[in-house]
Design a protein around this motif. Structure first.
Motif, PDB file in Angstrom:
ATOM      1  N   LYS A  32       0.835  -1.201   0.000  1.00  0.00           N
ATOM      2  CA  LYS A  32       0.000   0.000   0.000  1.00  0.00           C
ATOM      3  C   LYS A  32       0.867   1.248   0.000  1.00  0.00           C
ATOM      4  CE  LYS A  32      -3.812   0.340   2.381  1.00  0.00           C
ATOM      5  NZ  LYS A  32      -4.758   0.363   3.523  1.00  0.00           N
ATOM      6  N   LYS A  88      -3.912  -5.510 -10.662  1.00  0.00           N
ATOM      7  CA  LYS A  88      -4.365  -4.167 -11.045  1.00  0.00           C
ATOM      8  C   LYS A  88      -3.909  -3.140 -10.011  1.00  0.00           C
ATOM      9  CE  LYS A  88      -8.566  -1.611 -12.294  1.00  0.00           C
ATOM     10  NZ  LYS A  88      -8.740  -0.588 -11.293  1.00  0.00           N
ATOM     11  N   VAL A  89      -4.136  -3.447  -8.743  1.00  0.00           N
ATOM     12  CA  VAL A  89      -3.743  -2.539  -7.670  1.00  0.00           C
ATOM     13  C   VAL A  89      -2.217  -2.396  -7.632  1.00  0.00           C
ATOM     14  CG1 VAL A  89      -3.687  -2.247  -5.158  1.00  0.00           C
ATOM     15  CG2 VAL A  89      -5.807  -2.923  -6.295  1.00  0.00           C
ATOM     16  N   ARG A  91      -0.093  -2.658 -10.097  1.00  0.00           N
ATOM     17  CA  ARG A  91       0.332  -1.801 -11.218  1.00  0.00           C
ATOM     18  C   ARG A  91       0.015  -0.334 -10.936  1.00  0.00           C
ATOM     19  NH1 ARG A  91      -2.221  -6.178 -14.489  1.00  0.00           N
ATOM     20  NH2 ARG A  91      -0.498  -7.556 -15.033  1.00  0.00           N
ATOM     21  N   GLU A  92      -1.182  -0.083 -10.404  1.00  0.00           N
ATOM     22  CA  GLU A  92      -1.572   1.294 -10.086  1.00  0.00           C
ATOM     23  C   GLU A  92      -0.619   1.923  -9.071  1.00  0.00           C
ATOM     24  OE1 GLU A  92      -5.602   0.821  -8.759  1.00  0.00           O
ATOM     25  OE2 GLU A  92      -6.383   0.717 -10.803  1.00  0.00           O
ATOM     26  N   ARG A  93      -0.094   1.102  -8.166  1.00  0.00           N
ATOM     27  CA  ARG A  93       0.821   1.597  -7.132  1.00  0.00           C
ATOM     28  C   ARG A  93       2.279   1.511  -7.565  1.00  0.00           C
ATOM     29  NH1 ARG A  93      -2.268  -1.451  -2.161  1.00  0.00           N
ATOM     30  NH2 ARG A  93      -4.144  -0.141  -2.215  1.00  0.00           N
ATOM     31  N   LYS A  94       2.482   1.182  -8.842  1.00  0.00           N
ATOM     32  CA  LYS A  94       3.822   1.115  -9.434  1.00  0.00           C
ATOM     33  C   LYS A  94       4.739   0.122  -8.712  1.00  0.00           C
ATOM     34  CE  LYS A  94       3.543   5.852 -11.202  1.00  0.00           C
ATOM     35  NZ  LYS A  94       2.455   5.585 -12.020  1.00  0.00           N
ATOM     36  N   GLN A  95       4.169  -1.024  -8.349  1.00  0.00           N
ATOM     37  CA  GLN A  95       4.937  -2.068  -7.682  1.00  0.00           C
ATOM     38  C   GLN A  95       5.600  -2.974  -8.720  1.00  0.00           C
ATOM     39  OE1 GLN A  95       5.342  -2.210  -4.197  1.00  0.00           O
ATOM     40  NE2 GLN A  95       4.480  -0.191  -4.616  1.00  0.00           N
ATOM     41  N   CYS A 109       4.340  -7.622 -11.752  1.00  0.00           N
ATOM     42  CA  CYS A 109       3.252  -6.791 -12.268  1.00  0.00           C
ATOM     43  C   CYS A 109       3.505  -6.389 -13.702  1.00  0.00           C
ATOM     44  CB  CYS A 109       3.078  -5.543 -11.409  1.00  0.00           C
ATOM     45  SG  CYS A 109       2.521  -5.908  -9.720  1.00  0.00           S
TER      46      CYS A 109
END
Length: 109
Positions: A32, A88-89, A91-95, A109
Protein backbone atom coordinates in the motif's frame (compact mmCIF):
# COMPACT_ATOMS: atom_id res chain seq x y z
CA UNK A 1 10.06 -9.91 19.45
CA UNK A 2 11.22 -9.35 15.89
CA UNK A 3 13.65 -12.08 14.81
CA UNK A 4 15.39 -10.07 12.11
CA UNK A 5 18.04 -12.70 11.44
CA UNK A 6 15.37 -15.28 10.64
CA UNK A 7 13.45 -12.80 8.47
CA UNK A 8 16.60 -11.97 6.50
CA UNK A 9 17.45 -15.66 6.04
CA UNK A 10 13.87 -16.28 4.88
CA UNK A 11 14.00 -13.44 2.36
CA UNK A 12 11.34 -11.44 4.15
CA UNK A 13 8.15 -11.65 6.14
CA UNK A 14 4.68 -10.23 6.54
CA UNK A 15 3.88 -9.10 10.08
CA UNK A 16 0.51 -8.51 11.71
CA UNK A 17 -0.16 -5.51 13.98
CA UNK A 18 1.42 -7.35 16.91
CA UNK A 19 4.66 -7.99 15.02
CA UNK A 20 3.99 -11.69 14.49
CA UNK A 21 5.01 -13.25 11.18
CA UNK A 22 1.92 -14.50 9.40
CA UNK A 23 1.11 -16.62 6.38
CA UNK A 24 -2.05 -17.12 4.38
CA UNK A 25 -3.03 -20.14 2.30
CA UNK A 26 -4.32 -17.98 -0.56
CA UNK A 27 -4.58 -14.44 -1.84
CA UNK A 28 -1.96 -11.87 -2.70
CA UNK A 29 0.02 -9.41 -0.61
CA UNK A 30 0.22 -5.98 -2.22
CA UNK A 31 2.15 -2.98 -0.98
CA UNK A 32 0.00 0.00 0.00
CA UNK A 33 2.89 2.30 0.80
CA UNK A 34 6.64 1.92 0.34
CA UNK A 35 8.19 3.28 3.53
CA UNK A 36 11.89 2.47 4.02
CA UNK A 37 14.89 0.92 2.29
CA UNK A 38 18.00 -0.06 4.27
CA UNK A 39 21.06 -2.17 3.69
CA UNK A 40 20.59 -5.48 5.48
CA UNK A 41 23.43 -4.62 7.89
CA UNK A 42 21.41 -1.75 9.42
CA UNK A 43 19.52 -4.02 11.82
CA UNK A 44 18.74 -1.31 14.39
CA UNK A 45 17.27 1.00 11.75
CA UNK A 46 15.20 -1.83 10.28
CA UNK A 47 13.78 -2.78 13.67
CA UNK A 48 12.97 0.86 14.50
CA UNK A 49 11.24 1.31 11.13
CA UNK A 50 9.21 -1.87 11.57
CA UNK A 51 8.15 -0.87 15.09
CA UNK A 52 7.12 2.58 13.83
CA UNK A 53 4.97 1.03 11.10
CA UNK A 54 3.41 -1.53 13.45
CA UNK A 55 2.15 1.22 15.76
CA UNK A 56 0.15 2.83 12.96
CA UNK A 57 -1.38 -0.20 11.24
CA UNK A 58 -5.12 -0.64 10.91
CA UNK A 59 -6.86 -4.02 11.26
CA UNK A 60 -6.53 -4.78 7.51
CA UNK A 61 -2.91 -3.71 7.13
CA UNK A 62 0.40 -5.51 7.53
CA UNK A 63 4.07 -4.62 7.73
CA UNK A 64 6.04 -6.21 4.92
CA UNK A 65 9.77 -6.80 4.94
CA UNK A 66 11.31 -7.90 1.66
CA UNK A 67 15.01 -8.74 1.32
CA UNK A 68 16.58 -8.37 -2.12
CA UNK A 69 20.11 -7.62 -3.27
CA UNK A 70 21.43 -6.88 0.21
CA UNK A 71 18.63 -4.41 0.92
CA UNK A 72 15.65 -4.59 3.23
CA UNK A 73 12.46 -2.98 1.91
CA UNK A 74 9.89 -2.17 4.58
CA UNK A 75 6.33 -1.28 3.62
CA UNK A 76 2.69 -1.29 4.58
CA UNK A 77 0.74 -3.95 2.70
CA UNK A 78 -2.70 -5.43 2.35
CA UNK A 79 -4.04 -8.82 1.35
CA UNK A 80 -6.20 -8.98 -1.77
CA UNK A 81 -7.89 -12.31 -2.46
CA UNK A 82 -8.37 -12.02 -6.24
CA UNK A 83 -5.33 -12.26 -8.54
CA UNK A 84 -6.65 -9.94 -11.23
CA UNK A 85 -7.58 -7.27 -8.65
CA UNK A 86 -4.23 -7.64 -6.86
CA UNK A 87 -2.27 -7.20 -10.11
CA UNK A 88 -4.37 -4.17 -11.04
CA UNK A 89 -3.74 -2.54 -7.67
CA UNK A 90 -0.05 -3.45 -7.80
CA UNK A 91 0.33 -1.80 -11.22
CA UNK A 92 -1.57 1.29 -10.09
CA UNK A 93 0.82 1.60 -7.13
CA UNK A 94 3.82 1.12 -9.43
CA UNK A 95 4.94 -2.07 -7.68
CA UNK A 96 7.45 -4.43 -9.26
CA UNK A 97 5.64 -7.48 -7.93
CA UNK A 98 3.01 -8.82 -5.55
CA UNK A 99 3.29 -11.92 -3.36
CA UNK A 100 1.20 -15.00 -4.18
CA UNK A 101 0.52 -16.79 -0.88
CA UNK A 102 -0.50 -20.11 -2.44
CA UNK A 103 2.62 -20.37 -4.61
CA UNK A 104 4.91 -18.76 -2.02
CA UNK A 105 6.45 -16.60 -4.72
CA UNK A 106 6.36 -13.17 -6.27
CA UNK A 107 4.22 -12.42 -9.33
CA UNK A 108 5.60 -9.62 -11.44
CA UNK A 109 3.25 -6.79 -12.27
Amino acid sequence: MLDLVKIIQNGGATLDRNGNAIEFKSGYQVSKKDCFVFTVGNAKKIVRAVNKILKGLTADEFCGIWIDGGRAYVDISERIRDRRAALKVGRERKQISIFDWRAGACVYC
